[in-house]
Scaffold this active site. Structure first.
Site, mmCIF file in Angstrom:
data_model
loop_
_atom_site.group_PDB
_atom_site.id
_atom_site.type_symbol
_atom_site.label_atom_id
_atom_site.label_comp_id
_atom_site.label_asym_id
_atom_site.label_seq_id
_atom_site.Cartn_x
_atom_site.Cartn_y
_atom_site.Cartn_z
ATOM 1 N N ASP A 27 -14.352 68.566 -9.623
ATOM 2 C CA ASP A 27 -15.410 69.379 -10.619
ATOM 3 C C ASP A 27 -16.895 69.505 -9.920
ATOM 4 O O ASP A 27 -17.245 68.708 -8.943
ATOM 5 C CB ASP A 27 -15.610 68.451 -11.770
ATOM 6 C CG ASP A 27 -14.324 68.884 -12.816
ATOM 7 O OD1 ASP A 27 -13.682 69.691 -12.100
ATOM 8 O OD2 ASP A 27 -14.441 68.101 -13.751
ATOM 9 N N ARG A 67 -11.944 76.789 -7.116
ATOM 10 C CA ARG A 67 -11.760 77.302 -8.398
ATOM 11 C C ARG A 67 -13.456 78.148 -8.765
ATOM 12 O O ARG A 67 -14.490 77.503 -8.432
ATOM 13 C CB ARG A 67 -12.051 76.233 -9.233
ATOM 14 C CG ARG A 67 -12.266 76.272 -10.795
ATOM 15 C CD ARG A 67 -12.465 75.257 -11.603
ATOM 16 N NE ARG A 67 -11.201 74.231 -11.689
ATOM 17 C CZ ARG A 67 -11.295 72.930 -11.999
ATOM 18 N NH1 ARG A 67 -12.554 72.256 -12.202
ATOM 19 N NH2 ARG A 67 -10.226 72.218 -11.748
HETATM 20 C C1 LIG Z 1 -10.352 75.403 -15.758
HETATM 21 C C2 LIG Z 1 -11.860 75.482 -15.870
HETATM 22 C C3 LIG Z 1 -12.726 74.297 -15.138
HETATM 23 C C4 LIG Z 1 -14.213 74.284 -15.260
HETATM 24 N N1 LIG Z 1 -14.766 73.399 -14.308
HETATM 25 C C5 LIG Z 1 -16.073 73.604 -14.662
HETATM 26 C C6 LIG Z 1 -16.740 72.691 -13.457
HETATM 27 O O1 LIG Z 1 -16.308 71.856 -12.568
HETATM 28 N N2 LIG Z 1 -18.133 72.958 -13.590
HETATM 29 C C7 LIG Z 1 -18.844 73.639 -14.296
HETATM 30 O O2 LIG Z 1 -19.952 73.822 -14.674
HETATM 31 N N3 LIG Z 1 -18.231 74.345 -15.297
HETATM 32 C C8 LIG Z 1 -16.996 74.152 -15.179
HETATM 33 N N4 LIG Z 1 -16.094 74.968 -16.172
HETATM 34 C C9 LIG Z 1 -16.579 75.758 -17.518
HETATM 35 C C10 LIG Z 1 -17.585 77.057 -17.301
HETATM 36 O O3 LIG Z 1 -18.307 77.024 -16.237
HETATM 37 C C11 LIG Z 1 -17.651 77.633 -18.357
HETATM 38 O O4 LIG Z 1 -18.904 76.953 -18.904
HETATM 39 C C12 LIG Z 1 -16.842 78.015 -19.423
HETATM 40 O O5 LIG Z 1 -15.598 78.416 -18.768
HETATM 41 C C13 LIG Z 1 -17.223 79.169 -20.318
HETATM 42 O O6 LIG Z 1 -17.297 80.282 -19.548
HETATM 43 P P1 LIG Z 1 -16.289 81.870 -19.755
HETATM 44 O O7 LIG Z 1 -15.888 82.185 -18.317
HETATM 45 O O8 LIG Z 1 -15.086 81.288 -20.275
HETATM 46 O O9 LIG Z 1 -17.062 82.647 -20.351
HETATM 47 P P2 LIG Z 1 -17.629 82.777 -21.672
HETATM 48 O O10 LIG Z 1 -18.392 84.109 -21.936
HETATM 49 O O11 LIG Z 1 -18.459 81.513 -22.039
HETATM 50 O O12 LIG Z 1 -16.533 82.962 -22.706
HETATM 51 C C14 LIG Z 1 -15.907 84.017 -22.797
HETATM 52 C C15 LIG Z 1 -14.914 83.959 -24.181
HETATM 53 O O13 LIG Z 1 -14.016 82.753 -23.967
HETATM 54 C C16 LIG Z 1 -13.995 82.280 -25.168
HETATM 55 N N5 LIG Z 1 -14.661 80.837 -25.170
HETATM 56 C C17 LIG Z 1 -15.414 80.435 -24.235
HETATM 57 N N6 LIG Z 1 -15.788 79.082 -24.272
HETATM 58 C C18 LIG Z 1 -15.280 78.752 -25.497
HETATM 59 C C19 LIG Z 1 -15.359 77.715 -26.327
HETATM 60 N N7 LIG Z 1 -15.896 76.460 -25.745
HETATM 61 N N8 LIG Z 1 -14.732 77.570 -27.520
HETATM 62 C C20 LIG Z 1 -14.025 78.416 -27.832
HETATM 63 N N9 LIG Z 1 -13.927 79.591 -27.173
HETATM 64 C C21 LIG Z 1 -14.531 79.854 -26.071
HETATM 65 C C22 LIG Z 1 -14.851 83.145 -26.325
HETATM 66 O O14 LIG Z 1 -13.868 84.015 -26.945
HETATM 67 C C23 LIG Z 1 -15.737 83.576 -25.308
HETATM 68 O O15 LIG Z 1 -16.111 84.886 -25.748
HETATM 69 C C24 LIG Z 1 -14.481 75.029 -16.088
HETATM 70 C C25 LIG Z 1 -13.867 76.162 -16.768
HETATM 71 C C26 LIG Z 1 -12.670 76.361 -16.691
HETATM 72 C C27 LIG Z 1 -11.759 77.125 -17.402
#
Ligand SMILES: Cc1cc2nc3c(=O)[nH]c(=O)nc-3n(C[C@H](O)[C@H](O)[C@H](O)COP(=O)(O)OP(=O)(O)OC[C@H]3O[C@@H](n4cnc5c(N)ncnc54)[C@H](O)[C@@H]3O)c2cc1C
Length: 306
Positions: free
Chosen positions: A132, A182
């Site tokens: 991560d 990722r």
């Molecule tokens: C598999 C995976 C691994 C990850 N690993 C890391 C990592 O190692 N380091 C790191 O900094 N970040 C990590 N993240 C988190 C990432 O950086 C984002 O903070 C997170 O994925 C939200 O961004 P988004 O791309 O989904 O877009 P967003 O614009 O935040 O969300 C898009 C849509 O998704 C839905 N959604 C998003 N978040 C939520 C929530 N919490 N609850 C409910 N609905 C939600 C909503 O419908 C929202 O409108 C990871 C995410 C994923 C999916």
């Protein structure tokens, strides 16, 4: 504003105690966390695998300040991996590891040794490990550990965060054959000097980075729930002539589960990142910070129960 507040609360010990004791936390935790024990993790993995999904398991914990704690986390991963092997689930599930949970802040070489032990345990059952990515002060160290690990375990995956200015260049460095990357937006509170602050700028960076990864020779792991980015990814996949299986989609446990199943039903590889364990506080706060709709409800309930 609220997002910044929640992200700074995610590292505050007094708020942590308050939130951990509040009854309302349990319900919110259940939505995002696959349980507390290794049995829970294995059961949830089997359930997700039965639905056609793959999994990356995260043993919760971060920012470890004790050597014993780092060692215990390393052992927990080894136990989990052995259990996945016994249950024939290692072809469906890998693990995600935060270097800060296995001693990065205490002694980088100890974190490297612990990560090696986890990679050995993964290799023994035939699965992979992804490191991560945490806040920007750890990026160089994490990419350094990744390089060392890949000399012996070329399948170790990296995470790059589109909100960092540096990430497009990091994508270019890592878009080579055999490299699993990722791409996510990024979940920490970062200063303007290193990270885009506006959502639109983060999204634009995500698309630029994704294009670099898809045009390269590695294995991109498209980690987002954002419907617009998923659509853009599908268009870029078509334009770059990528076949299904040469990349995957990833989403978090409990977020957009219907979309996870829809993508899997269309033949895509979909991996669900499933955290488990007792130390859910930091993870939960980052999830709340992403979802303004949940925050007000959660804070109101906290105040009325404390
Ligand atoms: C598999 C995976 C691994 C990850 N690993 C890391 C990592 O190692 N380091 C790191 O900094 N970040 C990590 N993240 C988190 C990432 O950086 C984002 O903070 C997170 O994925 C939200 O961004 P988004 O791309 O989904 O877009 P967003 O614009 O935040 O969300 C898009 C849509 O998704 C839905 N959604 C998003 N978040 C939520 C929530 N919490 N609850 C409910 N609905 C939600 C909503 O419908 C929202 O409108 C990871 C995410 C994923 C999916």
């Amino acid at each position: 504003m609220l997002r910044a507040l929640l992200l700074s609360m995610s590292r505050n010990a007094s708020v942590r105690r308050l939130v951990e004791r509040a009854p309302v936390s349990r319900d919110v935790v259940r939505r995002y966390v696959a349980g507390t024990t290794v049995d829970d993790a294995v059961r949830v993995t089997a359930d997700l695998a039965a639905e056609g999904l793959t999994v990356s398991l995260d043993h919760l914990g971060e920012d470890t300040t004790e050597f014993g704690h780092a060692e215990a986390t390393t052992k927990a991963y080894a136990t989990l991996l052995a259990r996945l092997g016994e249950r024939d689930l290692a072809t469906r599930a890998e693990v995600s590891v935060k270097l800060s949970a296995i001693g990065q802040a205490l002694d980088e070489s100890m974190a490297l040794d612990n990560a090696r032990a986890i990679c050995d345990a993964a290799a023994a059952v035939g699965t992979t490990v992804t490191l991560d990515m945490e806040d920007h002060t750890t990026t160089d160290s994490t990419l350094g550990v990744l390089r060392e690990l890949r000399a012996d375990f070329p399948w170790v995956g990296a995470v790059l965060q589109a909100y960092l200015h540096r990430t497009e260049a990091d994508c270019r460095d890592l878009a080579h054959a055999g490299s699993r990357v990722r791409l996510c937006k990024g979940a920490y509170k970062e200063p303007e000097s290193v990270a885009y602050q506006r959502r639109l700028d983060v999204d634009r960076s995500y698309v630029r980075c994704l294009r670099v990864l898809l045009e390269g020779d590695g294995y991109p792991m498209i980690a987002t729930h954002d419907p617009r980015l998923v659509r853009i990814a599908a268009a870029l996949i078509e334009r770059t002539d990528r076949s299904q299986g040469s990349y995957e989609f990833q989403m978090l446990y409990g977020i957009r589960p219907a979309e996870q199943l829809r993508l899997a039903a269309s033949g895509e590889t979909v991996r669900v990142y499933a955290p488990y364990g007792d130390e859910w506080y930091g993870y939960l706060m980052r999830r709340l910070a992403e979802r303004p709709a949940n925050i007000q409800f959660f804070l109101r309930s906290l105040v009325s129960t404390s």
